[in-house]
Design a protein around this motif. Structure first.
Motif, PDB file in Angstrom:
ATOM      1  N   GLY A 169     -19.867  68.371   8.462  1.00  0.00           N
ATOM      2  CA  GLY A 169     -20.277  69.623   7.818  1.00  0.00           C
ATOM      3  C   GLY A 169     -21.467  69.429   6.894  1.00  0.00           C
ATOM      4  N   LYS A 170     -21.424  68.360   6.094  1.00  0.00           N
ATOM      5  CA  LYS A 170     -22.524  68.073   5.173  1.00  0.00           C
ATOM      6  C   LYS A 170     -23.820  67.803   5.938  1.00  0.00           C
ATOM      7  CE  LYS A 170     -24.160  64.671   1.798  1.00  0.00           C
ATOM      8  NZ  LYS A 170     -23.855  63.432   1.044  1.00  0.00           N
ATOM      9  N   LEU A 171     -23.732  67.023   7.012  1.00  0.00           N
ATOM     10  CA  LEU A 171     -24.917  66.667   7.779  1.00  0.00           C
ATOM     11  C   LEU A 171     -25.521  67.895   8.477  1.00  0.00           C
ATOM     12  CD1 LEU A 171     -23.752  63.257   9.281  1.00  0.00           C
ATOM     13  CD2 LEU A 171     -25.325  63.631   7.376  1.00  0.00           C
ATOM     14  N   LYS A 172     -24.666  68.766   8.984  1.00  0.00           N
ATOM     15  CA  LYS A 172     -25.169  70.016   9.581  1.00  0.00           C
ATOM     16  C   LYS A 172     -25.896  70.846   8.540  1.00  0.00           C
ATOM     17  CE  LYS A 172     -21.728  70.734  13.265  1.00  0.00           C
ATOM     18  NZ  LYS A 172     -20.630  71.633  13.724  1.00  0.00           N
ATOM     19  N   ASP A 173     -25.311  70.932   7.357  1.00  0.00           N
ATOM     20  CA  ASP A 173     -25.901  71.713   6.274  1.00  0.00           C
ATOM     21  C   ASP A 173     -27.262  71.146   5.873  1.00  0.00           C
ATOM     22  OD1 ASP A 173     -25.561  73.885   4.311  1.00  0.00           O
ATOM     23  OD2 ASP A 173     -25.558  72.266   2.826  1.00  0.00           O
ATOM     24  N   ILE A 174     -27.348  69.821   5.824  1.00  0.00           N
ATOM     25  CA  ILE A 174     -28.624  69.169   5.480  1.00  0.00           C
ATOM     26  C   ILE A 174     -29.694  69.515   6.511  1.00  0.00           C
ATOM     27  CG2 ILE A 174     -29.783  66.922   5.411  1.00  0.00           C
ATOM     28  CD1 ILE A 174     -27.301  65.809   4.005  1.00  0.00           C
ATOM     29  N   LEU A 175     -29.342  69.486   7.779  1.00  0.00           N
ATOM     30  CA  LEU A 175     -30.312  69.821   8.824  1.00  0.00           C
ATOM     31  C   LEU A 175     -30.750  71.283   8.730  1.00  0.00           C
ATOM     32  CD1 LEU A 175     -29.116  68.017  12.094  1.00  0.00           C
ATOM     33  CD2 LEU A 175     -30.843  67.291  10.453  1.00  0.00           C
TER      34      LEU A 175
END
Length: 473
Positions: A169-175
């Motif tokens: 979830g965090k990585l998707k948000d960063i992208l």
């Protein structure tokens, strides 16, 4: 049959030759202008037989004018060699005929020195995608391509691959927060950032380049549509590499693919038009029009091309810096390489201009990245400096089908199944970028074992692309 496209063979059947008149006729036909196919063919036949009577015709006047001066045009046309020079083809059995035909034409150019086709090659404009061409002191804008300096950039972080499992979830948000995609898209004034590339003296080359600076600032740090992406994945380093400073293991990595955005496309269009005006080539070779590097126009394009390349690199740098900062990770290694460019290199102890349109530099010891698709592996490679390939390798898997064909024929359900099987989360993209639209990357890699050694493997896991394959809402 009524709407079937009129092509060159139809015009040849009417008595047309493969020359500039055919090109004008085909341009007129694209508009169709309310005529049926049969009516259009009848008009083309009549213009060919009696061009003078069409000199006042609003539609067919350009064709009539060209036909009346075709002898003069052909007398001013630069002759191609009768036969193409021999060139190397890697993975020939997997390359479409259209790409080899285009390369054959390129190898007839009087300025051609050497050429090669990479295993991901397919038909393009001018030089085929995956085509490598060395010339004598001449640069071909369409041999470089529209997306000047398009490139791959890889950042490997000090985080294990297992980080992906608990932080999806965090990585998707960063992208989502740190990327922007799509043709024409960019950033509003209050969102823009400064970068040293914007202070480049090359932006002061002339009024044309100066006029592109605001667009460059607007789109700095953004990505295009189509096959451009920003993705997190697993970097699998099978053997410790001293040059990269990496131990054996699996790391979290970021891989990006995009180019010089609007400024590159504008430069390409401007100088291709200029090259065609200066360099009069036969109809079948007109997209290979070249500029002499000893003349002002050639030098101007060379400077503009290099500016576009620097700008493309800056776009990747901004994206990687923003994402690394949001991630809070340390950078262990970074690799970047570009295609759609021209280089001054030595070949047989002679300086030549090497065009790599959709091909990766692979000189001896040179690192590069060859991606697969959104659900297939990419590879970090080290070049072997193979002379037959003009020190080059493929720039990816290469398209198996056109975008239109992919959209019309591929199944979204099959795409979802493939993504799920490979543990890939997709943010955006259209069916034209589905893995099934591409050649098998393993077959491509097997065709270029003489060109590169594989250093590590990249497995995409969270992929961000333009929402519809072109631009976002």
């Amino acid at each position: 049959m009524e709407n079937k496209r009129i092509n060159g063979n139809d015009l040849i059947a009417l008595g047309y030759k493969e020359n500039h008149a055919m090109g004008v006729a085909l341009k007129i036909n694209k508009k169709r202008l309310g005529f049926s196919r049969e009516q259009m063919l009848e008009n083309f036949k009549n213009v060919l037989e009696n061009p003078t009577s069409y000199l006042e015709d609003a539609i067919f006047k350009p064709l009539a004018e060209v036909l009346l001066k075709i002898d003069t045009i052909e007398a001013e046309t630069i002759r191609l060699n009768d036969a193409p020079q021999v060139y190397s083809i890697f993975g020939k059995e997997h390359i479409e005929e259209g790409a080899t035909k285009q390369m054959d034409v390129a190898m007839k150019l009087p300025v051609a020195v050497a050429g090669a086709l990479m295993p991901d090659a397919h038909q393009g404009y001018g030089l085929p995608i995956g085509g490598v061409l060395a010339t004598k002191n001449e640069v071909i804008p369409y041999g470089v391509g529209v997306d000047i300096g398009c490139r791959m950039a890889l950042s490997i972080f000090d985080l294990p691959a297992s980080y992906l499992e608990g932080h999806t979830g965090k990585l998707k948000d960063i992208l989502m927060k740190n990327t922007r995609f799509g043709a024409g898209n960019g950033y509003l004034k209050h969102e823009r950032i400064d970068h040293e590339v914007l202070d480049s003296s090359l932006f002061e080359t002339d009024n044309f380049i100066r006029s592109l600076k605001d667009k460059a600032w607007t789109q700095l740090g953004s990505s295009g549509g189509g096959n451009h992406f920003v993705e997190f994945g697993v970097m699998d380093v099978d053997t410790a590499d001293e040059v990269l400073g990496l131990e054996k293991g699996k790391y979290l990595a970021l891989l990006t693919h995009s180019g010089s955005r609007g400024i590159g496309a504008t430069i390409a269009g401007h100088y291709t038009k200029l090259a065609k005006e200066i360099c009069k080539l036969p109809y079948e070779a007109q997209n290979l029009a070249y500029l002499d590097l000893d003349k002002a126009e050639g030098q101007a394009y060379w400077l503009a091309m290099n500016l576009a390349g620097d700008y493309a690199s800056a776009c990747h740098g901004v994206i990687h810096d923003k994402i690394r900062s949001a991630l809070g990770a340390e950078l262990l290694a970074k690799v970047e390489n570009h295609h759609n460019f021209a280089w001054k290199e030595l070949l047989n102890d002679e300086e030549v201009i090497v065009h790599r349109k959709g091909a990766t530099p692979a000189g001896k010891g040179v690192l590069g990245i060859i991606p697969g698709s959104m659900a297939t592996p990419g590879f970090l490679v080290r070049g072997k400096g193979e002379k037959r390939a003009i020190h080059s390798a493929s720039h990816g898997a290469g398209r198996l089908m056109s975008r239109t064909q992919a959209i019309k024929t591929l199944s979204s359900m099959e795409l979802k199944t493939i993504l799920a099987a490979n543990g890939v989360s997709l943010l955006g993209a259209g069916m034209d970028e589905a893995p099934m639209a591409y050649k098998d990357i393993h077959t491509v890699m097997a065709s270029q074992t003489d060109l590169v050694d594989v250093v590590a493997t990249f497995l995409p896991k969270i992929v961000r692309m333009a929402d519809d394959g072109s631009r976002e809402d």
